[in-house]
Design an enzyme around this catalytic site. Structure first.
Site, PDB file in Angstrom:
ATOM      1  N   GLU A 107      -1.842   7.632  -5.167  1.00 20.22           N
ATOM      2  CA  GLU A 107      -2.306   6.888  -6.347  1.00 20.22           C
ATOM      3  C   GLU A 107      -3.705   7.323  -6.781  1.00 20.22           C
ATOM      4  OE1 GLU A 107      -2.912   2.156  -7.183  1.00 20.22           O
ATOM      5  OE2 GLU A 107      -1.163   2.767  -6.038  1.00 20.22           O
ATOM      6  N   ARG A 156       0.845  -1.192   0.000  1.00 20.43           N
ATOM      7  CA  ARG A 156       0.000   0.000   0.000  1.00 20.43           C
ATOM      8  C   ARG A 156       0.882   1.243   0.000  1.00 20.43           C
ATOM      9  NH1 ARG A 156      -2.898  -3.059  -1.595  1.00 20.43           N
ATOM     10  NH2 ARG A 156      -4.849  -3.906  -0.757  1.00 20.43           N
ATOM     11  N   HIS A 207       0.658  -0.387 -10.319  1.00 20.74           N
ATOM     12  CA  HIS A 207      -0.210  -1.208  -9.460  1.00 20.74           C
ATOM     13  C   HIS A 207      -0.691  -2.462 -10.208  1.00 20.74           C
ATOM     14  CE1 HIS A 207      -3.073  -0.962  -5.774  1.00 20.74           C
ATOM     15  NE2 HIS A 207      -2.724  -2.217  -6.040  1.00 20.74           N
TER      16      HIS A 207
END
Length: 323
Positions: free
Chosen positions: A265, A236, A283
């Site tokens: 993000e 994360r 990602h």
């Protein structure tokens, strides 16, 4: 027949499982906005949300008939789980199926940054090179080095298994130490957080996000790492203070970083893009054909269970059907 809203295009496997229900799929450009989502879920019995879809209080209030929010992703920090629970709404995720894919990506970017693969590819595609030379384009070997894993759940353990194949020494830390049997299985040694920072040649994050872990890695933590160490994050983005990571990379505090997730993000800190000792991927930890189809299957099956009056197969919150 249930009214099911899907917040974006996903593999067709989910549609096959949900066949016979009234399915609406968002097909607009980019990510669905909160206003679009609120309008779309007014009559929904179930929402199949994406990891990139914030399910806020406003969305939950708009979805007055919803019984389940089935997240397409192992994570679920995009959903206000506490508020959904207070409304008696099931929240589910798609755990386990992305373990191998994410572990593979972790090793891929770890090798890419340590062996300067991206830099080499760019050189070959642009100016080219003059041929082999003893001091040319040296990187860092992985074999025999120490990897420190923060978060030793399914993905962390899968990374350790692969690290063993490189004859790496595996250290791990997390709030709870695991059993001697699990440690032996993965040839892993439990250490304190400080020792993980000081002893590791590679540090790899595999922890879910919790508020108490916000900016777990920042200036102080990078300063404790070896100057030759590499930092890997496929967990994360908000676990890391990106501005302080940039400073550590620019000033030689650590040797390099490989990131698949980002603090803001989908926005990526601009300075990260300018650094040659950083590998960036968008990602894609679980972005394989096999895993993304498996995720769609789990999300759809969770919905089927709930709309048929049963408990879901991978619940995030504790909402139980009364028989």
């Amino acid at each position: 027949m249930a009214n099911i809203f899907v917040a974006g295009k996903i593999p067709e496997k989910a549609e096959e499982i949900l066949k016979g229900n009234d399915i609406t799929i968002f097909t607009g450009e980019g990510l669905i906005t909160e206003d679009e989502l609120c309008e779309s879920v007014k009559n929904a019995d179930a929402i199949l949300s994406l990891l990139s879809t914030p399910i806020t209080k406003n969305v939950i209030d708009a979805a007055k008939n919803v019984k389940i929010i089935a997240n397409y992703g192992a994570g679920f920090n995009n959903i206000d789980v506490e508020y959904a629970t207070s409304k008696g709404i099931h929240v589910t995720n798609t755990p386990f199926v992305s373990t191998d894919a994410t572990a593979e990506l972790t090793l891929a970017i770890l090798l890419a940054v340590s062996r300067r693969v991206v830099e080499g590819d760019e050189l070959c595609r642009t100016t080219g090179f003059d041929g082999w030379a003893p001091l040319f384009f040296r990187g860092t070997e992985v074999s025999g080095k120490t990897i420190g894993i923060f978060g030793f759940g399914n993905i962390g353990q899968a990374v350790a298994k692969r690290a063993n194949a490189f004859n790496m020494k595996v250290l791990y830390t997390q709030p709870r130490r695991l059993s001697p049997e699990i440690e032996q299985q993965f040839n892993a040694t439990y250490v304190s957080f400080d020792d993980l920072l000081k002893e590791s040649d590679f540090i790899s994050l595999h922890s879910p996000y919790k508020p108490e872990l916000h900016h777990l890695f920042g200036e102080e933590e990078f300063a404790k790492m070896k100057k030759t160490a590499f930092f890997i994050n496929a967990a994360r983005g908000t676990l890391v203070n990106e501005a302080e990571l940039v400073n550590a990379l620019k000033n030689g505090v650590i040797a390099g970083a490989a990131l698949d997730v980002f603090e803001f993000e989908p926005t990526i800190t601009e300075e990260l893009k300018t650094l040659s000792n950083v590998v960036l991927t968008p990602h894609i930890g679980n972005a394989t054909y096999e895993t993304r189809e498996a995720m769609s299957e789990v999300a759809a099956k969770n919905i089927i269970e709930v709309i048929n009056g049963r408990n879901p197969i991978s619940a995030v919150n504790e909402i139980f059907v009364k028989n």
